[in-house]
Scaffold this active site. Structure first.
Site, PDB file in Angstrom:
ATOM      1  N   TYR A   1       0.729  14.101   0.597  1.00  0.00           N
ATOM      2  CA  TYR A   1       0.321  14.781   1.824  1.00  0.00           C
ATOM      3  C   TYR A   1       0.479  16.292   1.705  1.00  0.00           C
ATOM      4  O   TYR A   1       0.752  16.980   2.693  1.00  0.00           O
ATOM      5  CB  TYR A   1       1.082  14.207   3.038  1.00  0.00           C
ATOM      6  CG  TYR A   1       0.943  12.706   3.119  1.00  0.00           C
ATOM      7  CD1 TYR A   1      -0.279  12.139   3.482  1.00  0.00           C
ATOM      8  CD2 TYR A   1       1.984  11.846   2.768  1.00  0.00           C
ATOM      9  CE1 TYR A   1      -0.439  10.761   3.517  1.00  0.00           C
ATOM     10  CE2 TYR A   1       1.826  10.467   2.794  1.00  0.00           C
ATOM     11  CZ  TYR A   1       0.616   9.932   3.174  1.00  0.00           C
ATOM     12  OH  TYR A   1       0.458   8.571   3.198  1.00  0.00           O
TER      13      TYR A   1
ATOM     14  N   GLY B   1       2.070   4.976  -0.699  1.00  0.00           N
ATOM     15  CA  GLY B   1       1.455   6.245  -1.070  1.00  0.00           C
ATOM     16  C   GLY B   1       2.548   7.232  -1.439  1.00  0.00           C
ATOM     17  O   GLY B   1       2.823   7.516  -2.598  1.00  0.00           O
ATOM     18  N   ARG B   2       3.245   7.696  -0.399  1.00  0.00           N
ATOM     19  CA  ARG B   2       4.292   8.704  -0.564  1.00  0.00           C
ATOM     20  C   ARG B   2       5.313   8.352  -1.653  1.00  0.00           C
ATOM     21  O   ARG B   2       5.676   9.193  -2.470  1.00  0.00           O
ATOM     22  CB  ARG B   2       5.040   8.845   0.775  1.00  0.00           C
ATOM     23  CG  ARG B   2       6.072   9.953   0.816  1.00  0.00           C
ATOM     24  CD  ARG B   2       6.914   9.843   2.088  1.00  0.00           C
ATOM     25  NE  ARG B   2       6.121   9.639   3.278  1.00  0.00           N
ATOM     26  CZ  ARG B   2       5.619  10.623   4.034  1.00  0.00           C
ATOM     27  NH1 ARG B   2       5.867  11.881   3.741  1.00  0.00           N
ATOM     28  NH2 ARG B   2       4.883  10.346   5.093  1.00  0.00           N
TER      29      ARG B   2
ATOM     30  N   GLU C   1       0.826  -1.221   0.000  1.00  0.00           N
ATOM     31  CA  GLU C   1       0.000   0.000   0.000  1.00  0.00           C
ATOM     32  C   GLU C   1       0.854   1.263   0.000  1.00  0.00           C
ATOM     33  O   GLU C   1       0.720   2.106   0.893  1.00  0.00           O
ATOM     34  CB  GLU C   1      -0.897   0.018   1.249  1.00  0.00           C
ATOM     35  CG  GLU C   1      -1.765  -1.202   1.456  1.00  0.00           C
ATOM     36  CD  GLU C   1      -2.420  -1.218   2.850  1.00  0.00           C
ATOM     37  OE1 GLU C   1      -2.022  -0.433   3.735  1.00  0.00           O
ATOM     38  OE2 GLU C   1      -3.334  -2.036   3.039  1.00  0.00           O
TER      39      GLU C   1
ATOM     40  N   CYS D   1      -1.831  33.782   9.573  1.00  0.00           N
ATOM     41  CA  CYS D   1      -1.547  34.399  10.865  1.00  0.00           C
ATOM     42  C   CYS D   1      -1.248  33.353  11.928  1.00  0.00           C
ATOM     43  O   CYS D   1      -2.064  33.087  12.819  1.00  0.00           O
ATOM     44  CB  CYS D   1      -2.712  35.279  11.278  1.00  0.00           C
ATOM     45  SG  CYS D   1      -2.866  36.660  10.152  1.00  0.00           S
TER      46      CYS D   1
HETATM   47  C1  PLP Z   1      -1.049   6.113   5.263  1.00  0.00           C
HETATM   48  C2  PLP Z   1      -1.164   4.668   4.992  1.00  0.00           C
HETATM   49  C3  PLP Z   1      -0.484   4.098   3.902  1.00  0.00           C
HETATM   50  C4  PLP Z   1       0.444   4.868   3.012  1.00  0.00           C
HETATM   51  O1  PLP Z   1       1.595   5.306   3.677  1.00  0.00           O
HETATM   52  P1  PLP Z   1       2.799   5.947   2.841  1.00  0.00           P
HETATM   53  O2  PLP Z   1       3.783   6.310   3.869  1.00  0.00           O
HETATM   54  O3  PLP Z   1       2.255   7.126   2.122  1.00  0.00           O
HETATM   55  O4  PLP Z   1       3.297   4.904   1.898  1.00  0.00           O
HETATM   56  C5  PLP Z   1      -0.696   2.756   3.647  1.00  0.00           C
HETATM   57  N1  PLP Z   1      -1.519   1.993   4.426  1.00  0.00           N
HETATM   58  C6  PLP Z   1      -2.171   2.524   5.483  1.00  0.00           C
HETATM   59  C7  PLP Z   1      -3.054   1.640   6.287  1.00  0.00           C
HETATM   60  C8  PLP Z   1      -2.012   3.859   5.806  1.00  0.00           C
HETATM   61  O5  PLP Z   1      -2.660   4.357   6.868  1.00  0.00           O
END
Ligand code: PLP
Length: 425
Positions: free
Chosen positions: A383, A287-288, A285, A354
């Site tokens: 993010y 993301g980043r 999974e 501010c």
């Molecule tokens: C946030 C999250 C991800 C992704 O994390 P990254 O650091 O962006 O790869 C994957 N799985 C779960 C359950 C998350 O909460």
């Protein structure tokens, strides 16, 4: 500077030429779409997904992109078209996947500690791949909703492996004291109990130890513990089809000589070794790692002012557009779009909001910039927009996706009318 942009799509094509995204000038994008502006490279997003797909080519796998990192519909569609699945953490993110790529709903895993009955129902009806369940109470609710809708629910327990990952405390999740997951020592009993329900299918097991983790070792350690559980379950007659290793692989926000492909391979090797002879499907999974370096936040300098000993560069972007520095003390490289001659200065780069926490950089050595100049905050694809807000009644930035030599608006700039629409006087 060139080597700093090595793993990024943002380069000065020639000395003195404006910074570009895959060859598309950021000056021209700022003229056309205004600032602040998020700019993403479709090429890099695709490349990063393929790095994972290649590193795991030898086994059955599915890359479930973590939607919360950047949930732009155009990016979801791009990734779905390349075979990605999705990791969602809310009903809202499910609606995004359904809007961008309904054909991919069978490749969705649903994480999160606080799923509501309505969210569970919607996901059951849509036919997602797997619910990553974070408590016994949630599993009981899932059973109830599945029975009510007469839809079998495929679940994975999100176990907490009690592995320490060296990252910012706000994004570390794999320790027993965190709110996430179920103590791995309780998991066996819960799987055994769930076997009595005709509406629950023990489909997998999942783990997610945190975010921005730079070393592969903690991932290997977590999967090692998960593998033991998988074997135990097998001996008890429960054969899982999937191991979900979560996300969390980090990038290098400081630039340097970060080699993304090498990182992806190292990560794949750690997981493969820890999986042993598990012959089911591996889910990940990320993301980043997929979107962070593909994106930059483009801002225009409004003022340069001195207060006492300090010089402040005041940009038209602020913490409401990119909160990572304020929230996690995160570092983002800041690059003037058109370099000027002259000495670098030590400055704070701040926004108009501010709050003293509204800064992008403190005591940073920055090439000389003047009002009206453009600066790019690098590695802002993950993010960034996803955590943006309307704080100080600031409309959110527009977003542009660079595809080949063309740039396309994928989200228009918000207007004040958008902001006022839900309110009554
Ligand atoms: C946030 C999250 C991800 C992704 O994390 P990254 O650091 O962006 O790869 C994957 N799985 C779960 C359950 C998350 O909460």
């Amino acid at each position: 500077m060139e080597e700093q942009t090595f793993s990024r799509p943002f380069h000065h094509p020639r000395p003195g030429a404006p910074l570009s995204c895959d060859g598309v000038s950021l000056e021209s994008l700022a003229r056309k779409f205004g600032t602040p502006l998020y700019v993403y490279s479709a090429r890099q997003i695709a490349d990063r997904l393929r790095m994972f797909q290649k590193s795991f080519a030898s086994r059955e796998h599915l890359v479930c992109y973590a939607v919360k990192a950047n949930s732009a519909l155009a990016i979801l569609k791009l990734l779905a078209g390349l075979g990605a699945g999705f990791d969602i953490v809310s009903g809202g993110e499910l609606e995004r996947v359904l809007a961008a790529a309904p054909e991919a709903v069978g490749r969705v895993v649903f994480s999160g500690v606080g799923k509501t009955a309505a969210e569970i129902d919607r996901a059951l009806k849509a036919g997602i791949l797997q619910f990553n369940v974070e408590s016994e109470a949630e599993l009981a609710l899932l059973d109830l909703r599945a029975k009510k809708l007469k839809k079998k629910a495929r679940f994975a327990l999100r176990v907490n492996p009690d592995v320490f990952a060296d990252t910012h405390p706000y994004i570390s999740t794999g320790l027993r004291e965190h709110k996430f997951g179920i103590d791995i020592r309780r998991a066996l009993t819960i799987y055994k109990d769930a076997a009595d329900s005709r509406w629950l299918e023990a489909h997998g097991v999942s783990v997610h130890i945190g975010s921005q983790i730079r070393s592969a070792a903690p991932f290997g350690a977590a999967i090692g513990r998960v593998s033991k559980l998988v074997q135990q379950l097998k001996r008890e007659g429960i054969t899982l089809k999937a191991v979900d290793a979560g996300g969390g692989l980090g990038i290098d926000y400081h630039g340097g000589s970060f080699d993304a492909m090498e990182k992806a391979c190292e990560y794949a090797e750690a997981l493969q070794n820890a999986l042993g002879d598990f012959d089911g499907r591996l889910l990940i999974e990320p993301g980043r790692f997929i979107v962070a370096q593909a994106g930059a936040l483009l801002a225009r300098v409004l003022y340069v002012k001195r207060n006492g000993k300090k010089t402040f560069v005041i940009a038209d972007a602020a913490m409401n557009d990119l909160i990572r520095p304020a929230l996690y003390q995160a570092h983002h490289e800041i690059v003037p779009v058109r370099p000027r001659a002259g000495k670098a200065r030590i400055v704070d780069v701040v926004g108009p909001v501010c709050e003293s926490g509204d800064f992008f950089a403190r005591d940073r050595k920055l090439m000389r910039v003047e009002p009206e100049d453009l600066v790019a905050l690098l590695d802002a694809g993950a993010y960034g927009m996803a955590q943006s807000s309307n704080y100080n009644s600031r409309p959110r930035p527009a977003e542009v996706l660079v595809e080949g030599t063309k740039a396309r608006l994928i989200r228009r700039r918000e207007t004040m009318a958008d902001l006022l629409a839900p309110e009554m006087v």
